[in-house]
Design an enzyme around this catalytic site. Structure first.
Site, PDB file in Angstrom:
ATOM      1  CE  LYS A 106     -12.764  27.292 -19.349  1.00 21.04           C
ATOM      2  NZ  LYS A 106     -11.921  28.454 -19.080  1.00 21.04           N
ATOM      3  CE  LYS A 118      -6.225  27.072 -15.626  1.00 19.20           C
ATOM      4  NZ  LYS A 118      -7.153  27.776 -16.510  1.00 19.20           N
TER       5      LYS A 118
HETATM    6  N1  LIG Z   1      -5.900  34.390 -19.900  1.00 16.62           N
HETATM    7  C1  LIG Z   1      -6.725  33.546 -20.509  1.00 16.62           C
HETATM    8  O1  LIG Z   1      -6.543  33.223 -21.689  1.00 16.62           O
HETATM    9  C2  LIG Z   1      -7.908  32.990 -19.805  1.00 16.62           C
HETATM   10  C3  LIG Z   1      -8.265  33.402 -18.529  1.00 16.62           C
HETATM   11  N2  LIG Z   1      -9.398  32.899 -17.953  1.00 16.62           N
HETATM   12  C4  LIG Z   1      -9.789  33.281 -16.619  1.00 16.62           C
HETATM   13  O2  LIG Z   1     -10.007  34.686 -16.550  1.00 16.62           O
HETATM   14  C5  LIG Z   1      -9.706  35.143 -15.212  1.00 16.62           C
HETATM   15  C6  LIG Z   1      -8.686  36.265 -15.310  1.00 16.62           C
HETATM   16  O3  LIG Z   1      -7.527  35.759 -15.954  1.00 16.62           O
HETATM   17  P1  LIG Z   1      -6.493  36.714 -16.690  1.00 16.62           P
HETATM   18  O4  LIG Z   1      -7.168  37.937 -17.139  1.00 16.62           O
HETATM   19  O5  LIG Z   1      -5.769  35.880 -17.659  1.00 16.62           O
HETATM   20  O6  LIG Z   1      -5.495  37.021 -15.502  1.00 16.62           O
HETATM   21  P2  LIG Z   1      -4.517  38.268 -15.310  1.00 16.62           P
HETATM   22  O7  LIG Z   1      -3.442  37.796 -14.448  1.00 16.62           O
HETATM   23  O8  LIG Z   1      -4.157  38.864 -16.615  1.00 16.62           O
HETATM   24  O9  LIG Z   1      -5.442  39.321 -14.520  1.00 16.62           O
HETATM   25  C7  LIG Z   1      -6.023  38.964 -13.308  1.00 16.62           C
HETATM   26  C8  LIG Z   1      -6.869  40.126 -12.814  1.00 16.62           C
HETATM   27  O10 LIG Z   1      -7.554  39.668 -11.627  1.00 16.62           O
HETATM   28  C9  LIG Z   1      -7.263  40.543 -10.557  1.00 16.62           C
HETATM   29  N3  LIG Z   1      -7.224  39.800  -9.293  1.00 16.62           N
HETATM   30  C10 LIG Z   1      -6.272  38.936  -8.859  1.00 16.62           C
HETATM   31  N4  LIG Z   1      -6.527  38.510  -7.609  1.00 16.62           N
HETATM   32  C11 LIG Z   1      -7.709  39.108  -7.272  1.00 16.62           C
HETATM   33  C12 LIG Z   1      -8.505  39.100  -6.098  1.00 16.62           C
HETATM   34  N5  LIG Z   1      -8.136  38.408  -5.020  1.00 16.62           N
HETATM   35  N6  LIG Z   1      -9.665  39.833  -6.092  1.00 16.62           N
HETATM   36  C13 LIG Z   1     -10.027  40.566  -7.187  1.00 16.62           C
HETATM   37  N7  LIG Z   1      -9.284  40.624  -8.306  1.00 16.62           N
HETATM   38  C14 LIG Z   1      -8.152  39.912  -8.344  1.00 16.62           C
HETATM   39  C15 LIG Z   1      -5.902  41.139 -10.887  1.00 16.62           C
HETATM   40  O11 LIG Z   1      -5.672  42.351 -10.194  1.00 16.62           O
HETATM   41  C16 LIG Z   1      -6.040  41.328 -12.392  1.00 16.62           C
HETATM   42  O12 LIG Z   1      -6.716  42.529 -12.692  1.00 16.62           O
HETATM   43  C17 LIG Z   1      -9.221  33.910 -14.450  1.00 16.62           C
HETATM   44  O13 LIG Z   1     -10.299  33.304 -13.794  1.00 16.62           O
HETATM   45  C18 LIG Z   1      -8.727  32.995 -15.554  1.00 16.62           C
HETATM   46  O14 LIG Z   1      -8.706  31.653 -15.183  1.00 16.62           O
HETATM   47  C19 LIG Z   1     -10.213  32.019 -18.600  1.00 16.62           C
HETATM   48  C20 LIG Z   1      -9.911  31.593 -19.855  1.00 16.62           C
HETATM   49  C21 LIG Z   1      -8.699  31.973 -20.544  1.00 16.62           C
HETATM   50  O1  LIG Z   2      -5.407  28.520 -23.786  1.00 10.24           O
HETATM   51  C1  LIG Z   2      -5.463  27.481 -23.168  1.00 10.24           C
HETATM   52  O2  LIG Z   2      -5.020  26.422 -23.563  1.00 10.24           O
HETATM   53  C2  LIG Z   2      -6.091  27.425 -21.795  1.00 10.24           C
HETATM   54  C3  LIG Z   2      -6.786  28.644 -21.314  1.00 10.24           C
HETATM   55  C4  LIG Z   2      -7.243  28.403 -19.901  1.00 10.24           C
HETATM   56  O3  LIG Z   2      -6.450  28.078 -19.049  1.00 10.24           O
HETATM   57  C5  LIG Z   2      -8.644  28.528 -19.569  1.00 10.24           C
HETATM   58  O4  LIG Z   2      -9.505  28.556 -20.451  1.00 10.24           O
HETATM   59  O5  LIG Z   2      -8.957  28.562 -18.356  1.00 10.24           O
END
Ligand SMILES: NC(=O)C1=CN([C@@H]2O[C@H](COP(=O)(O)OP(=O)(O)OC[C@H]3O[C@@H](n4cnc5c(N)ncnc54)[C@H](O)[C@@H]3O)[C@@H](O)[C@H]2O)C=CC1
Ligand SMILES: O=C(O)CCC(=O)C(=O)O
Length: 426
Positions: A106, A118
């Site tokens: 990324k 990570k």
């Molecule tokens: N928060 C961020 O800034 C970033 C997040 N991501 C990715 O986005 C994805 C979601 O992250 P966030 O929204 O931050 O997490 P979050 O913790 O805010 O939300 C996670 C969501 O996934 C669902 N979930 C968890 N386990 C699950 C399962 N076994 N089956 C189906 N759904 C499930 C939860 O119920 C929830 O709705 C992850 O892959 C994360 O690595 C990627 C880049 C940046």
């Molecule tokens: O905001 C960051 O530094 C990392 C976000 C992250 O963990 C991701 O892109 O999967």
């Protein structure tokens, strides 16, 4: 409540669901296409550093529980490593390693002066109290404090971690180092030096990728039907942005199931009712499964939860013409090929989800200069970065007749390989 993860069922197939293996396969292909010798692959196939820690935490009932955590640092040839910390029961060493490699890619794709890092802790924060979570977060920072810092490795939020957890981690680090050090971590509350726009940044970046992909496919976002798996940070902001853009959000899912309405769901209501872990479907009786959500009739599908959701078992059943990976690693390599053969435009995770780390970089820059930007400034800068990154990858994919994942990896590894070479590592 029973979690609907379909992992067990999927593990029984012969398909390779090991995210580290899959990542290594694509890295190797990308380096071969770029003409790098095998030493470069040897360096890049694993993180340069992995710390495993055991964190004893006093629980509210007086007992002590010991949690296992990790911090992986993939490659720091360009600059400090950077990436989120995940709190989830399914965290593994392999997963954290793969996630750190994806962070390097990324950083290369959006041209940030970082390598990838990570972290993760095997735990289920949904079953922990506020105070237990605080003690776990602080314990993790004490355990990894030697290898992290504003010029070494900068954590951020990921699955089931948020700005409150970043605040505790910042406070613990500042106590250990005996100075206030906002640049140690990003995704902090704005009052502690967080950036405007970081909370919604991942979804903003995904929104820009959806818009650009829709243009390529000749799809008008107004009235386009979109399904989103995951209703946490990435998924819920995305639902809002899509709804505001006039698209019809016909399906959303969380860890416990999915909701579907062909006329479009009431997104404002769902946003109002979701809990801090992105759970909302438990409020409804009439639910689909997570698998069913992926297969519903829609134009755009966004996996925004966890890995290995689109596999060779269901890839052929996906009806969407565009799949944009907000989550890290939601599609296996076999499924990537099936989607590509079926003419689906797949925007890969390392591009689509890079808006989060981009604004994290902006946060770190603001911390370093002690001068803060408005939300509008942040959004304008993010827009420029994402449009450029999408265009670079789309053009390379078309020019070389390869899928966008391979094109993204080629762009993502290049600068890191060059920096490692100049440093004399390879
Ligand atoms: N928060 C961020 O800034 C970033 C997040 N991501 C990715 O986005 C994805 C979601 O992250 P966030 O929204 O931050 O997490 P979050 O913790 O805010 O939300 C996670 C969501 O996934 C669902 N979930 C968890 N386990 C699950 C399962 N076994 N089956 C189906 N759904 C499930 C939860 O119920 C929830 O709705 C992850 O892959 C994360 O690595 C990627 C880049 C940046
Ligand atoms: O905001 C960051 O530094 C990392 C976000 C992250 O963990 C991701 O892109 O999967």
């Amino acid at each position: 409540m029973e979690e609907q993860g379909n992992q067990d069922k999927k593990k029984k197939t012969a398909e390779n669901m090991n995210v580290l293996d899959s990542t290594q396969t694509v890295i190797k292909k990308a380096l071969d296409k770029l003409g790098y010798p095998k030493e470069v692959y040897e360096l890049m196939k694993e993180p340069m550093r992995l710390l495993t820690v055991r964190i004893p935490v006093k629980m509210d009932d007086g007992s002590t529980k010991v949690f296992t955590g990790y911090r992986a640092q993939h490659n720091d040839a360009i600059g400090p490593t950077k990436g989120g910390v995940r709190f989830h029961p399914n965290v593994t060493e392999q997963e954290v390693k793969a996630l750190s490699i994806w962070m390097s890619l990324k950083a290369g794709i959006v041209d940030l002066p970082y390598g990838g890092g990570k972290g993760g802790i095997i735990c289920d924060p949904r079953n922990m109290s506020f105070h237990e979570l605080e003690r776990l977060s602080r314990g993790y920072v004490r355990a990894i404090s030697q290898i992290v810092g504003p010029t070494k490795d900068i954590p951020a939020p990921d699955v089931f971690t948020n700005s409150q957890i970043m605040a505790w981690m910042l406070d613990e680090y500042s106590r250990i180092r005996e100075f206030d050090s906002p640049g140690f971590i990003t995704g902090k509350p704005v009052v502690l030096g967080g950036s405007h726009g970081r909370e919604s940044a991942t979804a903003k970046g995904v929104t820009i990728c959806i818009r650009e992909a829709a243009k390529k496919k000749g799809i008008d976002l107004k009235d386009a039907r979109i399904a989103i798996q995951g209703f946490g940070n990435a998924g819920s902001f995305l639902a809002k942005f899509m709804h505001d853009a006039g698209a019809k959000v016909v399906g959303v899912a969380d860890a416990y199931g999915a909701l579907y309405d062909s006329d479009g769901l009431d997104i404002d209501y769902l946003l109002d009712r979701r809990d801090s872990f992105g759970t909302v479907t438990n409020l409804f009786k009439d639910r689909l499964s997570n698998d069913e959500l992926l297969e519903i009739d829609c134009d755009i599908l966004v996996p925004a939860a966890i890995e290995n959701q689109i596999t060779e078992k269901n890839a052929d059943l996906i009806k969407a013409g565009i799949v944009v990976e907000a989550a890290n690693g939601p599609t296996t390599l076999q499924a990537t090929k099936i989607l590509s053969d079926n003419g689906v435009l797949l925007v890969p995770d390392v591009l689509a989800s890079s808006g989060g780390v981009t604004v994290s970089y902006f946060e770190w820059v603001q911390n370093n200069q002690g001068y803060y930007w408005t939300e509008e400034e942040v959004e304008n800068k993010l827009e420029q970065v994402m449009v450029q990154a999408f265009d670079n990858i789309y053009r390379l994919a078309h020019g070389r007749r390869i899928d966008m994942r391979l094109a993204a990896y080629m762009i993502g590894v290049r600068k890191m390989a060059e920096a490692s070479r100049f440093r004399g590592w390879i």
